[in-house]
Design a protein around this motif. Structure first.
Motif, mmCIF file in Angstrom:
data_model
loop_
_atom_site.group_PDB
_atom_site.id
_atom_site.type_symbol
_atom_site.label_atom_id
_atom_site.label_comp_id
_atom_site.label_asym_id
_atom_site.label_seq_id
_atom_site.Cartn_x
_atom_site.Cartn_y
_atom_site.Cartn_z
ATOM 1 N N SER A 77 9.735 -1.451 -5.636
ATOM 2 C CA SER A 77 8.960 -0.402 -6.296
ATOM 3 C C SER A 77 8.407 -0.882 -7.630
ATOM 4 C CB SER A 77 9.834 0.833 -6.524
ATOM 5 O OG SER A 77 10.855 0.524 -7.435
ATOM 6 N N SER A 78 7.249 -0.383 -7.981
ATOM 7 C CA SER A 78 6.635 -0.800 -9.238
ATOM 8 C C SER A 78 7.297 -0.055 -10.393
ATOM 9 C CB SER A 78 5.147 -0.499 -9.218
ATOM 10 O OG SER A 78 4.962 0.890 -9.183
ATOM 11 N N GLN B 7 0.852 -1.183 0.000
ATOM 12 C CA GLN B 7 0.000 0.000 0.000
ATOM 13 C C GLN B 7 0.885 1.229 0.000
ATOM 14 O OE1 GLN B 7 -3.056 -0.438 -0.360
ATOM 15 N NE2 GLN B 7 -4.061 -1.687 1.166
ATOM 16 N N PRO B 8 0.516 2.260 -0.741
ATOM 17 C CA PRO B 8 1.246 3.499 -0.582
ATOM 18 C C PRO B 8 1.014 4.015 0.837
ATOM 19 C CG PRO B 8 -0.544 3.730 -2.169
ATOM 20 C CD PRO B 8 -0.582 2.352 -1.667
ATOM 21 N N SER C 244 -0.351 1.648 -6.968
ATOM 22 C CA SER C 244 1.057 1.511 -7.337
ATOM 23 C C SER C 244 1.288 0.475 -8.431
ATOM 24 C CB SER C 244 1.858 1.120 -6.100
ATOM 25 O OG SER C 244 1.212 0.031 -5.469
ATOM 26 N N LYS D 269 5.835 1.585 -13.316
ATOM 27 C CA LYS D 269 4.594 1.934 -14.004
ATOM 28 C C LYS D 269 4.797 2.203 -15.493
ATOM 29 C CE LYS D 269 2.556 4.150 -10.003
ATOM 30 N NZ LYS D 269 2.027 5.405 -9.498
ATOM 31 N N SER E 183 4.673 -7.777 -7.233
ATOM 32 C CA SER E 183 4.135 -6.415 -7.256
ATOM 33 C C SER E 183 4.567 -5.641 -8.484
ATOM 34 C CB SER E 183 4.619 -5.676 -6.018
ATOM 35 O OG SER E 183 6.034 -5.619 -6.029
ATOM 36 N N SER E 184 5.463 -6.210 -9.260
ATOM 37 C CA SER E 184 5.878 -5.592 -10.520
ATOM 38 C C SER E 184 6.467 -6.698 -11.384
ATOM 39 C CB SER E 184 6.927 -4.493 -10.269
ATOM 40 O OG SER E 184 8.231 -5.012 -10.411
ATOM 41 N N PHE F 72 4.915 1.538 -0.317
ATOM 42 C CA PHE F 72 5.267 1.019 -1.619
ATOM 43 C C PHE F 72 6.199 1.978 -2.366
ATOM 44 C CE2 PHE F 72 5.407 -1.867 -4.641
ATOM 45 C CZ PHE F 72 4.394 -2.043 -5.543
ATOM 46 N N SER F 73 5.833 3.268 -2.324
ATOM 47 C CA SER F 73 6.595 4.219 -3.122
ATOM 48 C C SER F 73 7.975 4.503 -2.530
ATOM 49 C CB SER F 73 5.818 5.525 -3.245
ATOM 50 O OG SER F 73 5.570 6.029 -1.953
#
Lengths: 316, 316
Positions: B23-24, B12-13, B129, B26, B157-158, B16-17
């Motif tokens: 980190s994702s 959750q941000p 995210s 995007k 998550s990525s 996460f960030s």
């Protein structure tokens, strides 16, 4: 020493020469504190009876840290500790050639103390691959409390690489006693020391080759390899001084505050089970570590003498 | 899912960030298998009732591995497994907006089997995210044997970063039962899977934020973060295919061979204690993971329905 002497096996060739991260740096001859190990016969003649607290072969930051921890422990526990009564030939011991030396100090707690005994030791050995130094300080509690032990251990095989174990090893099955985990590990935020240290690029988690030894540690144990590589021994000193020392001192404070004085209600059967578990851990650890490792460095006679002396405390 | 849903909190941000390694990415839109997660409404319409084994949002190597493991388990256990009897709205579930979807499958063992039940699940959630996918396969044994469980879990998550847990979690206090450690962990050389995987430069040990969850795992657990960085999703696929899949399949073979069929003599009291321990682990794990994490993704009603369905098996 009680927990990690099995590591000696890892420092014997050929394993030593193939383990990149723990490889010695024979070509480097550095600073007074480390170079002691190659000139020990003149600086520490065999007729000088060294004591545990002399810690003769350690780099200054490591020595200062261990001395500070022992001093803090002795000051805080004060009259709860009885004087050492180890035979002289166990307080200091060496092998026939003098290439391996060791010192041991054990102080029992008084009858009304929660402290069972405090054990400090160092071993210095000139192996073909370089000098090996193992330095340990462990505090054992008796079964009037189930609170964790305190343990710090340095295993250094080269001026730029060492293994550090820093932990409050639990004395209960954490699965069956989640409140134990909460009291001693969550509420004390003990994991922050590990988290902080592994942020440094020179530090990696360390996994003992013995699965039983791994089981003895808590889930928050600082079990790391510090490998300074090109940063050299100066960087190692810096890490010990700036990062390891504050963590170790704060962990000792937590132990003195929450464990030595942190009595928890226990039924009589729980105390009996706890004693049984403590003795089993000590017995297995002695078997894995000392019985296997010590004779390699000191020969069977010296090793047996030292092991028997420790057994009088740890298996009693 | 039962062991690691507490991880949702980490995705959750704002955490996460700020978590660099997780980190994702995007800006990257890659390959069919991952890009599904951003076009799911067309590819997997909400009126299509997905099943666990569909594993719709996983990259192909992960999906193939999970399907192979389930298939191997079902073939080997054969008639020891009863058909699934979960309600349809627990077999597949989603939140109101459809941004979170999940599927669950549970198959109980027959009365004469050592298998208590097998649980498979996936969760897919579109978080601010990026997409989060959690895929789990766990096998629980009953108290006719004290042999370890089997667990594999992917948390992705990525496209370039995932957490993998692969383990035979023990069901005994390893300190009190060193022969248990010998039988299931030393003799099977279980640590070699972890040792092999952490040799890869993209792989680092992973420490769960829950100390209780860490305590549940064995000392040989593969608990790792795979972060491919610039190697991209192709390198991730390669690692899953070449390194993770063989390890997971071999660990499942060991579990089927040594644990499902590896009965050990137990006294009646030992069986009672084992049952108590199993239920306590399941209860604590549900509390830590699902009760805290599932409502965030699915809302309280759906979450409760799913949790209650699992409780019928895991706390019985």
């Amino acid at each position: 020493m009680v927990v990690l002497l099995n590591l000696i096996q890892q420092f014997q060739p050929p394993l030593f020469s193939t383990t990149k991260s723990l490889s010695s740096n024979k070509s480097r001859v550095v600073r007074t504190s480390i170079s002691c190990s190659s000139s020990s016969s003149s600086m520490y003649p065999q007729n000088k009876r060294l004591r545990f607290i002399d810690l003769p072969y350690l780099p200054t930051p490591q020595r200062n840290l261990m001395v500070d921890l022992v001093s803090k422990m002795e000051t805080s526990l004060g009259s709860q500790l009885l004087p050492s009564s180890l035979p002289l030939d166990v307080q200091y011991f060496e092998n026939e050639s003098g290439s391996s030396q060791g010192a041991l100090d054990i102080r029992s707690g008084t009858q009304d103390s929660t402290v069972d005994f405090i054990l400090g030791s160092w071993i210095h050995s000139k192996l073909p691959s370089g000098a090996l130094n193992i330095t340990t300080l462990t505090a054992y509690l008796n079964n009037t409390t189930d609170a964790p032990r305190f343990l710090i251990e340095f295993i250094q095989s080269s001026p730029t690489s060492l293994i550090l174990i820093l932990d409050l090893p639990p004395r209960k099955d954490l699965i069956l006693y989640p409140d134990y985990l909460t009291t001693f590990y969550n509420d004390t935020q003990l994991d922050r020391f590990r988290q902080q240290l592994v942020k440094l690029p020179e530090i990696q988690p360390y996994f003992s080759s013995s699965l039983y030894t791994r089981s003895v540690f808590s889930t928050t144990a600082v079990s790391i390899v510090i490998d300074c590589g090109t940063g050299g021994p100066d960087r190692m000193d810096e890490i010990i001084l700036d990062d390891v020392s504050p963590a170790a001192k704060e962990m000792l404070d937590i132990w003195l505050d929450k464990c030595v004085c942190g009595g928890r209600d226990m039924e009589e059967q729980e105390r009996v089970d706890l004693k049984k578990r403590d003795v089993l851990v000590n017995k297995k650890t002695l078997e894995i570590d000392l019985v296997a490792g010590l004779p390699r460095l000191f020969g069977p006679d010296v090793a047996n003498r030292v092991i028997e002396a420790i057994q009088k405390y740890s298996l009693a």
